[in-house]
Design a protein around this motif. Structure first.
Motif, PDB file in Angstrom:
ATOM      1  N   ASN A 726      10.230  -0.044  -5.461  1.00 56.23           N
ATOM      2  CA  ASN A 726       8.841  -0.040  -5.629  1.00 56.23           C
ATOM      3  C   ASN A 726       8.245   0.485  -4.443  1.00 56.23           C
ATOM      4  O   ASN A 726       8.429   0.142  -3.310  1.00 56.23           O
ATOM      5  N   TYR A 727       7.103   1.520  -4.748  1.00 58.16           N
ATOM      6  CA  TYR A 727       6.226   1.993  -3.592  1.00 58.16           C
ATOM      7  C   TYR A 727       4.927   1.594  -3.719  1.00 58.16           C
ATOM      8  O   TYR A 727       4.350   1.735  -4.803  1.00 58.16           O
ATOM      9  N   TYR A 728       4.123   1.420  -2.547  1.00 55.18           N
ATOM     10  CA  TYR A 728       2.675   1.086  -2.809  1.00 55.18           C
ATOM     11  C   TYR A 728       1.876   2.035  -1.660  1.00 55.18           C
ATOM     12  O   TYR A 728       2.507   2.547  -0.891  1.00 55.18           O
ATOM     13  N   SER A 729       0.517   1.901  -2.230  1.00 59.56           N
ATOM     14  CA  SER A 729      -0.245   2.735  -0.979  1.00 59.56           C
ATOM     15  C   SER A 729      -0.238   4.094  -0.951  1.00 59.56           C
ATOM     16  O   SER A 729       0.181   4.687  -0.074  1.00 59.56           O
ATOM     17  N   CYS A 730       0.373   4.418  -2.310  1.00 59.97           N
ATOM     18  CA  CYS A 730       0.723   5.988  -2.529  1.00 59.97           C
ATOM     19  C   CYS A 730       0.124   6.578  -3.692  1.00 59.97           C
ATOM     20  O   CYS A 730       0.757   6.274  -4.795  1.00 59.97           O
ATOM     21  N   ALA A 731      -0.680   7.356  -3.418  1.00 59.37           N
ATOM     22  CA  ALA A 731      -1.499   8.247  -4.875  1.00 59.37           C
ATOM     23  C   ALA A 731      -0.632   9.410  -4.938  1.00 59.37           C
ATOM     24  O   ALA A 731      -0.553  10.299  -3.992  1.00 59.37           O
ATOM     25  N   TYR A 732      -0.594   9.867  -6.464  1.00 54.99           N
ATOM     26  CA  TYR A 732       0.046  11.198  -6.550  1.00 54.99           C
ATOM     27  C   TYR A 732      -0.948  12.339  -5.873  1.00 54.99           C
ATOM     28  O   TYR A 732      -2.103  12.276  -6.435  1.00 54.99           O
ATOM     29  N   LEU A 733      -0.393  13.063  -5.165  1.00 56.10           N
ATOM     30  CA  LEU A 733      -1.242  14.203  -4.507  1.00 56.10           C
ATOM     31  C   LEU A 733      -2.437  13.709  -3.845  1.00 56.10           C
ATOM     32  O   LEU A 733      -3.440  14.410  -3.636  1.00 56.10           O
ATOM     33  N   GLY A 734      -2.482  12.335  -3.342  1.00 59.81           N
ATOM     34  CA  GLY A 734      -3.484  11.974  -2.683  1.00 59.81           C
ATOM     35  C   GLY A 734      -3.203  11.112  -1.341  1.00 59.81           C
ATOM     36  O   GLY A 734      -1.928  11.640  -0.830  1.00 59.81           O
ATOM     37  N   LEU A 735      -3.747  10.018  -1.013  1.00 53.49           N
ATOM     38  CA  LEU A 735      -3.424   9.344   0.274  1.00 53.49           C
ATOM     39  C   LEU A 735      -2.175   8.805  -0.122  1.00 53.49           C
ATOM     40  O   LEU A 735      -2.022   7.970  -1.049  1.00 53.49           O
ATOM     41  N   CYS A 736      -1.100   8.810   0.786  1.00 57.42           N
ATOM     42  CA  CYS A 736       0.213   8.223   0.705  1.00 57.42           C
ATOM     43  C   CYS A 736       0.606   7.719   2.207  1.00 57.42           C
ATOM     44  O   CYS A 736       0.754   8.443   3.035  1.00 57.42           O
ATOM     45  N   THR A 737       0.917   6.421   2.279  1.00 55.97           N
ATOM     46  CA  THR A 737       1.189   5.889   3.543  1.00 55.97           C
ATOM     47  C   THR A 737       2.709   5.699   3.530  1.00 55.97           C
ATOM     48  O   THR A 737       3.143   5.224   4.646  1.00 55.97           O
ATOM     49  N   VAL A 738       3.477   6.056   2.682  1.00 52.76           N
ATOM     50  CA  VAL A 738       4.990   5.849   2.481  1.00 52.76           C
ATOM     51  C   VAL A 738       5.777   7.076   2.321  1.00 52.76           C
ATOM     52  O   VAL A 738       5.036   8.098   1.968  1.00 52.76           O
ATOM     53  N   THR A 739       6.897   7.153   2.766  1.00 54.68           N
ATOM     54  CA  THR A 739       7.572   8.249   2.095  1.00 54.68           C
ATOM     55  C   THR A 739       8.484   7.926   0.951  1.00 54.68           C
ATOM     56  O   THR A 739       9.653   7.014   1.281  1.00 54.68           O
ATOM     57  N   VAL A 740       8.373   8.486  -0.092  1.00 60.68           N
ATOM     58  CA  VAL A 740       9.053   8.312  -1.179  1.00 60.68           C
ATOM     59  C   VAL A 740      10.355   8.971  -1.343  1.00 60.68           C
ATOM     60  O   VAL A 740      10.499  10.353  -0.901  1.00 60.68           O
ATOM     61  N   SER A 741      11.405   8.136  -1.289  1.00 63.13           N
ATOM     62  CA  SER A 741      12.883   8.634  -1.279  1.00 63.13           C
ATOM     63  C   SER A 741      12.965   9.312  -2.705  1.00 63.13           C
ATOM     64  O   SER A 741      12.752   8.920  -3.713  1.00 63.13           O
ATOM     65  N   PRO A 742      13.683  10.749  -2.620  1.00 58.81           N
ATOM     66  CA  PRO A 742      13.742  11.304  -3.726  1.00 58.81           C
ATOM     67  C   PRO A 742      15.382  11.126  -4.347  1.00 58.81           C
ATOM     68  O   PRO A 742      15.590  11.589  -5.590  1.00 58.81           O
ATOM     69  N   THR A 743      16.162  10.212  -3.825  1.00 55.22           N
ATOM     70  CA  THR A 743      17.293   9.944  -4.331  1.00 55.22           C
ATOM     71  C   THR A 743      17.719   8.682  -5.330  1.00 55.22           C
ATOM     72  O   THR A 743      18.771   8.603  -5.862  1.00 55.22           O
ATOM     73  N   ASP A 744      16.423   8.214  -5.497  1.00 57.95           N
ATOM     74  CA  ASP A 744      16.649   6.724  -6.249  1.00 57.95           C
ATOM     75  C   ASP A 744      15.424   6.875  -7.250  1.00 57.95           C
ATOM     76  O   ASP A 744      14.328   7.825  -7.421  1.00 57.95           O
ATOM     77  N   ASN A 745      15.372   5.803  -8.216  1.00 52.15           N
ATOM     78  CA  ASN A 745      14.199   5.837  -9.225  1.00 52.15           C
ATOM     79  C   ASN A 745      13.381   5.013  -8.544  1.00 52.15           C
ATOM     80  O   ASN A 745      13.613   3.723  -8.174  1.00 52.15           O
ATOM     81  N   HIS A 746      11.988   5.156  -8.953  1.00 50.71           N
ATOM     82  CA  HIS A 746      10.887   4.559  -8.315  1.00 50.71           C
ATOM     83  C   HIS A 746       9.664   4.138  -9.024  1.00 50.71           C
ATOM     84  O   HIS A 746       9.378   5.123  -9.961  1.00 50.71           O
ATOM     85  N   PHE A 747       8.898   3.012  -8.930  1.00 50.06           N
ATOM     86  CA  PHE A 747       7.576   2.993  -9.503  1.00 50.06           C
ATOM     87  C   PHE A 747       6.847   3.285  -8.183  1.00 50.06           C
ATOM     88  O   PHE A 747       7.016   2.412  -7.104  1.00 50.06           O
ATOM     89  N   VAL A 748       5.766   4.043  -8.246  1.00 49.56           N
ATOM     90  CA  VAL A 748       5.002   4.362  -7.009  1.00 49.56           C
ATOM     91  C   VAL A 748       3.285   3.991  -7.430  1.00 49.56           C
ATOM     92  O   VAL A 748       2.978   4.478  -8.372  1.00 49.56           O
ATOM     93  N   TYR A 749       2.718   3.334  -6.631  1.00 49.70           N
ATOM     94  CA  TYR A 749       1.535   2.775  -6.837  1.00 49.70           C
ATOM     95  C   TYR A 749       0.603   2.984  -5.755  1.00 49.70           C
ATOM     96  O   TYR A 749       0.816   3.164  -4.824  1.00 49.70           O
ATOM     97  N   ALA A 750      -0.638   3.509  -6.251  1.00 52.77           N
ATOM     98  CA  ALA A 750      -1.606   3.908  -5.301  1.00 52.77           C
ATOM     99  C   ALA A 750      -2.365   2.559  -4.774  1.00 52.77           C
ATOM    100  O   ALA A 750      -2.753   2.416  -3.503  1.00 52.77           O
ATOM    101  N   GLN A 751      -2.232   1.707  -5.338  1.00 54.64           N
ATOM    102  CA  GLN A 751      -2.990   0.284  -4.983  1.00 54.64           C
ATOM    103  C   GLN A 751      -1.892  -0.451  -3.853  1.00 54.64           C
ATOM    104  O   GLN A 751      -0.622  -0.165  -4.035  1.00 54.64           O
ATOM    105  N   GLN A 752      -2.202  -1.256  -3.136  1.00 58.23           N
ATOM    106  CA  GLN A 752      -1.270  -2.061  -2.109  1.00 58.23           C
ATOM    107  C   GLN A 752      -1.324  -3.292  -2.181  1.00 58.23           C
ATOM    108  O   GLN A 752      -2.469  -3.905  -1.864  1.00 58.23           O
ATOM    109  N   PRO A 753      -0.382  -4.133  -2.602  1.00 61.58           N
ATOM    110  CA  PRO A 753      -0.260  -5.381  -2.369  1.00 61.58           C
ATOM    111  C   PRO A 753      -0.050  -5.799  -0.883  1.00 61.58           C
ATOM    112  O   PRO A 753      -0.137  -5.167  -0.202  1.00 61.58           O
ATOM    113  N   THR A 754      -0.376  -7.330  -0.772  1.00 63.34           N
ATOM    114  CA  THR A 754      -0.443  -8.026   0.680  1.00 63.34           C
ATOM    115  C   THR A 754       0.900  -8.857   0.644  1.00 63.34           C
ATOM    116  O   THR A 754       0.822  -9.698  -0.121  1.00 63.34           O
TER     117      THR A 754
END
Length: 906
Positions: A726-754
Motif C-alpha cells: 500500500n502507498y499513501y500521500s500519492c494522487a494519480y497525476l497529482g501530488l505524490c510523496t512516494v515512489t510507486v514500485s512498478p514491479t508489484d501490485n499496489h493500492f495507492v491512496y491520496a490521503q495520508q495515514p499517521t
C-alpha cells in the motif's frame, strides 16, 4: 391398362383427323383391387368431340389414379383454323381412394373455359371441323369432385397459325366441394393464361391446388406474350397457388404476372356464402392452415412507348394465407421487378405463421407507372404477418437519367410492412445508380407515409453507387425489439448479401453512401439499434451529435475501426470492433452502460465528459476509459447482429482482458464488478474509494488501484504484493510523496495515514556512554508492516554530561507514504558513585606513618607500652594526634615489635 384413340389428318382435308365420342360411351382403364389406374389418350389432330365418360381409377384397396388425355387441333396447318375440341358434358374419373389423384389433361392450341354445365351430344356430322376449343367449368368441377386433377395445356401452333396458345377463363366458377383428397387445377399455356371478368376458383372440400403457367414451351419473344393475368377470386381451402409468367413482347410493356382486383385465399375453413351458388365464399380462418402462394414473373423485353407495369404487378388485390408462405419474384428489363399498388382500398397481403418473401430486379424506363423503374415498389399496400417473417429484396440495375435513378426498394403512399407477432422484417435494397437502396418515402399530398412496423426485429440493408444517400428514411420505421442497419446488396439472381466493405456514417447529413442522419433516427423507433454486424469490415463513424432514447450498438467485427467524432447519448452503448475504438477531443458518451471491445486494436475512450454508470469490454492492445462520475467496471450485455443468421445476438462483457487497462472515475467511487486480466499492467483510478463488489480479481501483469481514501472501501479479497503493498500521500497525476514500485501490485491512496513512533525511555550512570535506544511503531493500517520505515534516534546527552534527564529524539521517514508522529523518550543520567573520605583534611604526608595507617590494619598483640614516644614524631602534628587518640586501628590488639612502622610507633 392403356387405351389410345388417335385420328390423323389426311393431306389438307379438314374433315380428317377427327374423333367423336358419344355421350353414352365409356372408355375405362381402371385398376381392380390394388393397382394404379391406366392410361387413356383420345387424340385428334384436328377436331375432337368427346361427350362420354373416361375413367382410369386406382384400385379400391390401393394404388394411384391414372392418366387421361383429350386433345385436338395440334396438327393444324398454318393459316388453317380447322382445329379444336368440344368436351361439353364429358365425365372423367382418375380418382384413387387410397392413393394419389390421377390427372385429366386437355391439350388444344387455344382454349376458353366457359361457365356452363350442359350435356353434349353428337348431331349431324360429328366430324365437321371446329374452329375453337371450349371447356365448361361444370365439366372441370365434375372431374375435380371425382377426385381427379385437371390440367389444361396449349401447344405451340407454329408460325402463321391463327391460334395463339392462350388459355382464357371467361367469368368461370370452378368449385371443388368433395373430400377426395388434394387435387390440382393446372393451366399451362404456350403463351398466356388470362382470366376475364370475375372468375372464381374455389374449394369448400379438400385442398385444391391452382397452378397457372405462361410460356411453358419457352418460346419467349416468339410467343408475343407469356403472361398470367387474373382478376377474380381463388379460394383453395389449404391448397397452393402458383403463377409463373414470362413476358417477352417488345411492343407492350405489360406485366408477366398481373393480379388486378383479385383475391387469393389459401386458408382452410372456407364456407359457401350463398348455398347453390358456386364460387361465392367467405374468406378463410386465420386459425386454420393455409397453402403457399408463389408468383414469378420474368419480363425480358420492354416497351419504350407504352406504360410498363412491374414484372409481377399486383393492383388492389388481396392475398391471404395462414401457415402458408407467400413468395414473389419479378425481373423486368424495362420497368420495376415487383410492383404492388393499392389505390383507395384496404387490401392486404397477409399470413399468420407463414413467411412473405418479395424479390424484384428492375431497370430503367421512362414510361413505368413507377418511373423510372425500381426493384420492388410497395405503394399503398399493406403486407402483414403475425409470426411469419417478411423479406423484401430489390435491385435497380444501372441505366437511366443521371439524376433520379430508381430505388432498390421503394415504400410510399401508405405502403406498409408489418408483423404483429414474432415475425421479423428484413429489407435489402441496391441501386446500381444514384437511387436509394431503400427508400421509405413520405406520402404524396394527403396520403400516408411509407412505413415498416415489426413487433420484433427489423433489418435494413442498403447500398448504391455512393453519390447519394443509400438509406432514405423519410417515412417511419419501428421495431419492438431490435432495429438493425447496415450496408447490403443484391446479386442478379435476387439473393441479398452484406456489403462489408462499405463505410457507415451516423448523425450527419448522410448525403452520400450508407449514412443515417439524426433526422432519420428521429423517424425510427426501437428499444435497441444495431449498426453493422459481426462481419462488417469497414469503418463506422459518428460524425455529428445525436441522441436516442434507446440502446445502440456499433459493430464491425470483421475489421475497420469505430470513431466517435461527435457526442453520443443513448441508454446503452455497445462498441464492438476488430480495429481501434477512438474518441475525438471534446466528445462524450452518455449512457447507463457501455461495452467497448476491440479484438484487434485499442479502446481509447479517455474524454473527461463521458458519463456512463457501468463500463466493460477489453482490447487486444490498450483499454482506456475515463468517466466524469462514479463508475462501475463490470460486464454489461449488449445486442449485436449475427450476419449469417441475420438475427440479433447477445454479447456479454465478461472479464476485462487487455494488453494494458486504464479506467478512471474523475469523481466518486470506482467499483469492480468483473475480473480484470492484462499482459502489460492495469491502473484503476477512483476519485473517492475503490469498491470490489464481489470476489473479483486483477490478474496478469502488476496492477495499481488508485483512490482518495481507504475509509469505507471494500477490497473483496484483493491485496497488494511486495514489501509495500500500500502507498499513501500519492494522487494519480497529482501530488505524490512516494515512489510507486512498478514491479508489484499496489493500492495507492491520496490521503495520508499517521504512524506513531514511540521512543522508549533509557537510563545510564554518569560518566558512561549512551545505551542503544529502542522504539515501538503504532498506527499502521491495511496489514502494513514496518517495512519502508527508516529513522535516526538521538539525544543531547554526552558521556560527560552531568546527571539529569535528557530527551531522546528521532527523525523518521516512510517509503509507503505514512506521516510519522515521533513521541520522544527520556534518558536519565545518574550521579558519580560515593567514595570513603578521611576524618580531617591532612597535610601532605611527610613521615612513613601515613603509609602504615593507610595500609591494611596489622594484626598484632599489644605487649608493650601504649604511650609511645611522642618526641619521636617530631613536628608531625598528625602523628601526635594519631598516637594520642589511638582510635584506628584498635591499638589494643597490636604487639610492640620495636621496629619502625610497627605498633610501637603509636
Amino acid at each position: 391398362g392403356r387405351v389410345r384413340l388417335h385420328a390423323t389428318a389426311v393431306g389438307g382435308e379438314p374433315n380428317t383427323g377427327a374423333i367423336a365420342v358419344a355421350s353414352g360411351s365409356r372408355i375405362s382403364a381402371d385398376a381392380t383391387v390394388v393397382g394404379n389406374g391406366g392410361d387413356i389418350r383420345v387424340m385428334a389432330e384436328r377436331t375432337l368431340r368427346a361427350y362420354g365418360t373416361l375413367t382410369a381409377k386406382g384400385g379400391a384397396w390401393g394404388g394411384n389414379g391414372g392418366f387421361m388425355e383429350a386433345s385436338g387441333g395440334y396438327a393444324v396447318p398454318a393459316g388453317d383454323n380447322n382445329g379444336g375440341i368440344d368436351l361439353t358434358g364429358i365425365r372423367t374419373d382418375a380418382s384413387a381412394p387410397y392413393g394419389k389423384a390421377g390427372e385429366w389433361i386437355i391439350d388444344p392450341f387455344d382454349v376458353t373455359i366457359v361457365n356452363g354445365a350442359a350435356s353434349g351430344s353428337l348431331t349431324g356430322n360429328p366430324f365437321v371441323p371446329l374452329g375453337t376449343s371450349t371447356i365448361q367449368d361444370g365439366d372441370i368441377n365434375a372431374a375435380l369432385n371425382s377426385g381427379t386433377s385437371v390440367r389444361i395445356t396449349t401447344g405451340d401452333p407454329g408460325v402463321g397459325s391463327p391460334f395463339l396458345g392462350d388459355i382464357v377463363m371467361d367469368d368461370v366458377q370452378i368449385e371443388y366441394s368433395a373430400a377426395k383428397g388434394p387435387v390440382t387445377l393446372q393451366l399451362d399455356a404456350h403463351r398466356s393464361v388470362r382470366g376475364n371478368g370475375a372468375s372464381v376458383i374455389a374449394s369448400i372440400g379438400d385442398p385444391l391446388n391452382v397452378v397457372f403457367n405462361a410460356d411453358v414451351n419457352g418460346g419467349g419473344a416468339a410467343t408475343g406474350g407469356g403472361q398470367v393475368s387474373y382478376s377474380g377470386d381463388i379460394f383453395t381451402n389449404g391448397g397452393n397457388v402458383t403463377m409463373n409468367g414470362s413476358w417477352a413482347n417488345a411492343s407492350n410493356g405489360m406485366c408477366s404476372v398481373c393480379l388486378t382486383f383479385a383475391t387469393i385465399d389459401t386458408r382452410t375453413g372456407n364456407q359457401q356464402f350463398i348455398p347453390g351458388t358456386p364460387g361465392v365464399y367467405t374468406g378463410g380462418s386465420d386459425a386454420g392452415t393455409g397453402g403457399n402462394v408463389s408468383l414469378r414473373g420474368i419480363s425480358t423485353l420492354g416497351d419504350t412507348v407504352n406504360a410498363s407495369n412491374g414484372a409481377v404487378y399486383i393492383f388492389n388485390s388481396v392475398i391471404s394465407t395462414a401457415t402458408g408462405n407467400i413468395t414473389m419474384f419479378g425481373s423486368h428489363a424495362n420497368g420495376s421487378g415487383v410492383q404492388i399498388q393499392n389505390f383507395g382500398f384496404s387490401d392486404t397481403i397477409s399470413t399468420t405463421s407463414g413467411n412473405v418473401s418479395i424479390t424484384g430486379i428492375g431497370s430503367y424506363t421512362a414510361n413505368s407507372t413507377e418511373a423510372p423503374g425500381h426493384g420492388v415498389v410497395i405503394n399503398g399496400e399493406t403486407i402483414r404477418t403475425v409470426d411469419g417473417n417478411i423479406t423484401v429484396t430489390g435491385r435497380r440495375l444501372a441505366g437511366g437519367p443521371a439524376v433520379g435513378d430508381g430505388d432498390g426498394v421503394l415504400i410510399l403512399d401508405g405502403g406498409l410492412l408489418q408483423t404483429t407477432g414474432n415475425g421479423d422484417i428484413r429489407v435489402t435494397g441496391q441501386s446500381d445508380g444514384n437511387g436509394a437502396g431503400i427508400n421509405v418515402a413520405l406520402g404524396a399530398a394527403t396520403l400516408p407515409d411509407g412505413a415498416i412496423e415489426s413487433n420484433r426485429n427489423v433489418v435494413l440493408r442498403a447500398v448504391n453507387n455512393g453519390s447519394t444517400d443509400a438509406l432514405v428514411i423519410a417515412g417511419t420505421v419501428e421495431a419492438a425489439n431490435v432495429l438493425a442497419l447496415r450496408p447490403g446488396g443484391v446479386d442478379l439472381a435476387g439473393n441479398p448479401f452484406d456489403r462489408t466493405d462499405v463505410p457507415i456514417f451516423l448523425g450527419g447529413a448522410a448525403a452520400t453512401g450508407f449514412g443515417v442522419s439524426a433526422a432519420e433516427f428521429g423517424n425510427m423507433a426501437a428499444p435497441t439499434y444495431v449498426v453493422g454486424s459481426n462481419t462488417h469490415a469497414a469503418n463506422i463513424t459518428v460524425q455529428a451529435p445525436f441522441a436516442l432514447p434507446a440502446a445502440l450498438t456499433l459493430q464491425n467485427g470483421g475489421g475497420g475501426g469505430i470513431r466517435l467524432a461527435a457526442p453520443v447519448s443513448v441508454t446503452q452503448l455497445g462498441l464492438l470492433s476488430a480495429g481501434d475504438i477512438t474518441q475525438a477531443v471534446g466528445t462524450s458518451i452518455t449512457a447507463n452502460a457501455l461495452l467497448a471491445r476491440s479484438t484487434g486494436g485499442n479502446v481509447l475512450l479517455g474524454q473527461p465528459g463521458n458519463n456512463v454508470a457501468v463500463v466493460g469490454g477489453g482490447a487486444a492492445g490498450r483499454f482506456e476509459y475515463v468517466d466524469a462520475n462514479a463508475l462501475t467496471l463490470g460486464s454489461p450485455t449488449v445486442v449485436g447482429m449475427d450476419a449469417a443468421s441475420n438475427l440479433p445476438q447477445a454479447v456479454t462483457g465478461g472479464a476485462v482482458n487487455a494488453g494494458q487497462a486504464f479506467v478512471r472515475a474523475l469523481t466518486g467511487d470506482l467499483s469492480l464488478a468483473t475480473d480484470v486480466a492484462t499482459t502489460g499492467g492495469a491502473d484503476l483510478v477512483a476519485a473517492a474509494r475503490f469498491q470490489n463488489l464481489g470476489a473479483y480479481g486483477i490478474t496478469g501483469a502488476p496492477w495499481r488501484v488508485w483512490a482518495d481514501t481507504w475509509v469505507g472501501e471494500t477490497r473483496g479479497g484483493l491485496f497488494g504484493s511486495g514489501l509495500l503493498p500500500n502507498y499513501y500521500s500519492c494522487a494519480y497525476l497529482g501530488l505524490c510523496t512516494v515512489t510507486v514500485s512498478p514491479t508489484d501490485n499496489h493500492f495507492v491512496y491520496a490521503q495520508q495515514p499517521t504512524a506513531t513512533v514511540q521512543i522508549a525511555n533509557a537510563f545510564r550512570p554518569g560518566a558512561t556512554g549512551n545505551p542503544q535506544f529502542t522504539y515501538s511503531l503504532t498506527g499502521l493500517i491495511l496489514g502494513d508492516t514496518s517495512a519502508g520505515f527508516a529513522g535516526v534516534l538521538s539525544t543531547p546527552a554526552l558521556p560527560s554530561s552531568p546527571p539529569g534527564s535528557y530527551p531522546i529524539n528521532g527523525t523518521f521517514t516512510s517509503a509507503a507514504g505514512y506521516a510519522v508522529n515521533v513521541v520522544p523518550g527520556t534518558l536519565t543520567v545518574a550521579g558519580m558513585p560515593d567514595l570513603l573520605k578521611p576524618d580531617i583534611v591532612r597535610e601532605n604526608p611527610s613521615t612513613w606513618l601515613y603509609d602504615r595507617n593507610i595500609g591494611p590494619v596489622p594484626i598484632c598483640l599489644a605487649t608493650g607500652p601504649l604511650g609511645g614516644d611522642s618526641a619521636a614524631q617530631g613536628g608531625d602534628v598528625l602523628a601526635r594526634e594519631w598516637s594520642r587518640v589511638r582510635s584506628r586501628p584498635n591499638i589494643t590488639s597490636c604487639i610492640d615489635t620495636e621496629r619502625r612502622n610497627g605498633c610501637g610507633d603509636f
